[in-house]
Design a protein around this motif. Structure first.
Motif, mmCIF file in Angstrom:
data_model
loop_
_atom_site.group_PDB
_atom_site.id
_atom_site.type_symbol
_atom_site.label_atom_id
_atom_site.label_comp_id
_atom_site.label_asym_id
_atom_site.label_seq_id
_atom_site.Cartn_x
_atom_site.Cartn_y
_atom_site.Cartn_z
ATOM 1 N N GLY A 9 0.644 -1.245 0.068
ATOM 2 C CA GLY A 9 -0.011 -0.069 -0.093
ATOM 3 C C GLY A 9 0.838 1.432 0.043
ATOM 4 N N GLY A 10 0.176 2.302 -0.046
ATOM 5 C CA GLY A 10 0.917 3.659 -0.142
ATOM 6 C C GLY A 10 0.108 4.826 -0.552
ATOM 7 N N LEU A 11 0.878 5.892 -0.973
ATOM 8 C CA LEU A 11 0.165 7.151 -1.566
ATOM 9 C C LEU A 11 0.818 7.006 -3.147
ATOM 10 C CD1 LEU A 11 -1.090 9.854 -1.558
ATOM 11 C CD2 LEU A 11 1.100 10.739 -0.780
ATOM 12 N N VAL A 12 -0.375 7.522 -3.824
ATOM 13 C CA VAL A 12 -0.204 7.398 -5.397
ATOM 14 C C VAL A 12 -1.057 8.458 -6.139
ATOM 15 C CG1 VAL A 12 -1.702 5.646 -6.101
ATOM 16 C CG2 VAL A 12 0.013 6.089 -7.281
ATOM 17 N N GLN A 13 -0.851 9.227 -7.096
ATOM 18 C CA GLN A 13 -1.537 10.044 -7.647
ATOM 19 C C GLN A 13 -2.459 9.326 -8.478
ATOM 20 O OE1 GLN A 13 1.229 12.755 -9.934
ATOM 21 N NE2 GLN A 13 1.073 14.131 -8.436
ATOM 22 N N ALA A 14 -3.614 10.129 -8.817
ATOM 23 C CA ALA A 14 -4.759 9.524 -9.663
ATOM 24 C C ALA A 14 -4.080 8.936 -11.122
ATOM 25 C CB ALA A 14 -5.799 10.499 -9.774
ATOM 26 N N GLY A 15 -4.506 7.844 -11.596
ATOM 27 C CA GLY A 15 -3.933 7.494 -12.773
ATOM 28 C C GLY A 15 -2.752 6.277 -12.685
ATOM 29 N N GLY A 16 -2.298 6.349 -11.310
ATOM 30 C CA GLY A 16 -1.224 5.719 -11.078
ATOM 31 C C GLY A 16 -1.496 4.281 -10.637
ATOM 32 N N SER A 17 -0.610 3.469 -10.262
ATOM 33 C CA SER A 17 -0.595 1.936 -10.012
ATOM 34 C C SER A 17 -0.150 1.633 -8.737
ATOM 35 C CB SER A 17 0.066 0.962 -11.247
ATOM 36 O OG SER A 17 -0.711 1.250 -12.361
ATOM 37 N N LEU A 18 -0.520 0.441 -8.231
ATOM 38 C CA LEU A 18 0.018 -0.190 -6.927
ATOM 39 C C LEU A 18 -0.182 -1.550 -7.023
ATOM 40 C CD1 LEU A 18 -1.190 2.270 -3.793
ATOM 41 C CD2 LEU A 18 1.134 1.859 -4.839
ATOM 42 N N ARG A 66 -9.611 -2.483 -14.295
ATOM 43 C CA ARG A 66 -8.450 -1.746 -13.751
ATOM 44 C C ARG A 66 -7.819 -2.436 -12.856
ATOM 45 N NH1 ARG A 66 -9.691 2.635 -10.273
ATOM 46 N NH2 ARG A 66 -11.599 1.716 -9.725
ATOM 47 N N PHE A 67 -8.287 -3.319 -12.061
ATOM 48 C CA PHE A 67 -7.752 -4.316 -10.957
ATOM 49 C C PHE A 67 -7.659 -5.576 -11.709
ATOM 50 C CE2 PHE A 67 -8.917 -1.669 -6.796
ATOM 51 C CZ PHE A 67 -8.503 -0.579 -7.394
ATOM 52 N N THR A 68 -6.474 -6.303 -11.005
ATOM 53 C CA THR A 68 -6.105 -7.806 -11.495
ATOM 54 C C THR A 68 -6.082 -8.510 -10.182
ATOM 55 O OG1 THR A 68 -5.623 -6.900 -13.927
ATOM 56 C CG2 THR A 68 -5.088 -9.124 -12.997
ATOM 57 N N ILE A 69 -6.861 -9.674 -9.973
ATOM 58 C CA ILE A 69 -6.238 -10.348 -8.820
ATOM 59 C C ILE A 69 -5.597 -11.756 -9.265
ATOM 60 C CG2 ILE A 69 -8.533 -11.493 -8.851
ATOM 61 C CD1 ILE A 69 -8.341 -11.557 -5.658
ATOM 62 N N SER A 70 -4.373 -12.274 -8.599
ATOM 63 C CA SER A 70 -3.881 -13.195 -8.915
ATOM 64 C C SER A 70 -3.349 -14.086 -7.720
ATOM 65 C CB SER A 70 -2.551 -12.970 -9.957
ATOM 66 O OG SER A 70 -1.735 -12.028 -9.118
ATOM 67 N N ARG A 71 -2.602 -15.055 -8.041
ATOM 68 C CA ARG A 71 -2.135 -15.834 -6.760
ATOM 69 C C ARG A 71 -0.851 -16.608 -7.230
ATOM 70 N NH1 ARG A 71 -6.863 -19.186 -4.395
ATOM 71 N NH2 ARG A 71 -5.384 -20.357 -3.442
ATOM 72 N N ASP A 72 -0.133 -16.914 -6.209
ATOM 73 C CA ASP A 72 1.054 -17.756 -6.368
ATOM 74 C C ASP A 72 0.898 -19.048 -5.469
ATOM 75 O OD1 ASP A 72 3.440 -19.404 -6.325
ATOM 76 O OD2 ASP A 72 4.602 -17.369 -7.023
ATOM 77 N N MET A 82 -3.487 -2.967 -8.898
ATOM 78 C CA MET A 82 -4.410 -1.908 -9.436
ATOM 79 C C MET A 82 -3.741 -0.817 -10.260
ATOM 80 S SD MET A 82 -5.502 -1.499 -5.196
ATOM 81 C CE MET A 82 -3.953 -0.957 -4.762
ATOM 82 N N ASP A 83 -4.417 -0.773 -11.395
ATOM 83 C CA ASP A 83 -4.076 0.266 -12.230
ATOM 84 C C ASP A 83 -5.058 1.605 -12.634
ATOM 85 O OD1 ASP A 83 -2.784 -2.368 -14.196
ATOM 86 O OD2 ASP A 83 -1.816 -1.059 -12.935
ATOM 87 N N SER A 84 -4.711 2.271 -13.036
ATOM 88 C CA SER A 84 -5.767 3.610 -13.316
ATOM 89 C C SER A 84 -6.614 3.947 -12.006
ATOM 90 C CB SER A 84 -6.586 2.979 -14.458
ATOM 91 O OG SER A 84 -6.187 2.878 -15.727
ATOM 92 N N LEU A 85 -5.742 4.198 -10.877
ATOM 93 C CA LEU A 85 -6.177 4.302 -9.656
ATOM 94 C C LEU A 85 -7.088 5.591 -9.704
ATOM 95 C CD1 LEU A 85 -3.724 2.873 -7.483
ATOM 96 C CD2 LEU A 85 -5.971 2.228 -7.199
ATOM 97 N N LYS A 86 -8.084 5.867 -9.046
ATOM 98 C CA LYS A 86 -8.960 6.899 -8.842
ATOM 99 C C LYS A 86 -9.094 7.256 -7.340
ATOM 100 C CE LYS A 86 -12.086 5.212 -12.512
ATOM 101 N NZ LYS A 86 -13.577 4.702 -12.733
ATOM 102 N N PRO A 87 -9.210 8.482 -6.899
ATOM 103 C CA PRO A 87 -9.296 8.995 -5.670
ATOM 104 C C PRO A 87 -10.484 8.263 -4.709
ATOM 105 C CG PRO A 87 -9.166 10.750 -7.071
ATOM 106 C CD PRO A 87 -9.261 9.648 -7.834
ATOM 107 N N GLU A 88 -11.254 7.713 -5.480
ATOM 108 C CA GLU A 88 -12.570 6.810 -4.783
ATOM 109 C C GLU A 88 -12.074 5.524 -4.518
ATOM 110 O OE1 GLU A 88 -12.875 8.414 -7.639
ATOM 111 O OE2 GLU A 88 -14.164 7.585 -9.064
#
Length: 124
Positions: A9-18, A66-72, A82-88
């Motif tokens: 987790g963390g802080l990212v600007q709108a449109g960014g990814s985590l 926008r989001f993709t879940i996966s597992r190993d 999480m891509d194309s992140l929005k403030p919401e």
């Protein structure tokens, strides 16, 4: 018997990814479904995405595309890209795992476990 530890987790600007990770440890026999949830103050925890042991996925409408879940499975770890992140999307994100774990040499039980949560903040 089982611990889930989230990271990413963390802080990212709108449109960014985590990319969030959820590592399970303990006396694990198998992990069945895994899921990611999120919660904001004053609101109920909501499902973001989940993935079955066979890889079938399900997403909340608000994150589809926008989001993709996966597992190993070999590493007992789940991920949420999480891509194309929005403030919401700002929330505390929690992982949940349906785990079958050993209690004795050959006996096992099944239970849901939650991680401690990781804050995701998206600035506009």
């Amino acid at each position: 018997q089982v611990q889930l530890v989230e990271s990413g987790g963390g802080l990212v600007q709108a449109g960014g990814s985590l990319r969030l990770s959820c590592a399970a440890s303990g006396r694990i026999r198998s992990i069945n479904a895994m899921g990611w949830y999120r919660q904001t103050p004053g609101k109920q925890r909501e499902l973001v995405a989940n993935i079955s042991s066979s890889g079938s996925t399900n997403y909340a409408d608000s994150v589809k595309g926008r989001f993709t879940i996966s597992r190993d499975n070999a590493k007992n770890t789940g991920f949420l890209q999480m891509d194309s992140l929005k403030p919401e999307d700002t929330a505390v994100y929690y992982c949940k795992a349906d785990v079958t774990y050993f209690i004795l040499l050959s006996s096992s039980r099944r239970a849901d476990y939650w991680g401690q949560g990781t804050q995701v903040t998206v600035s506009s």
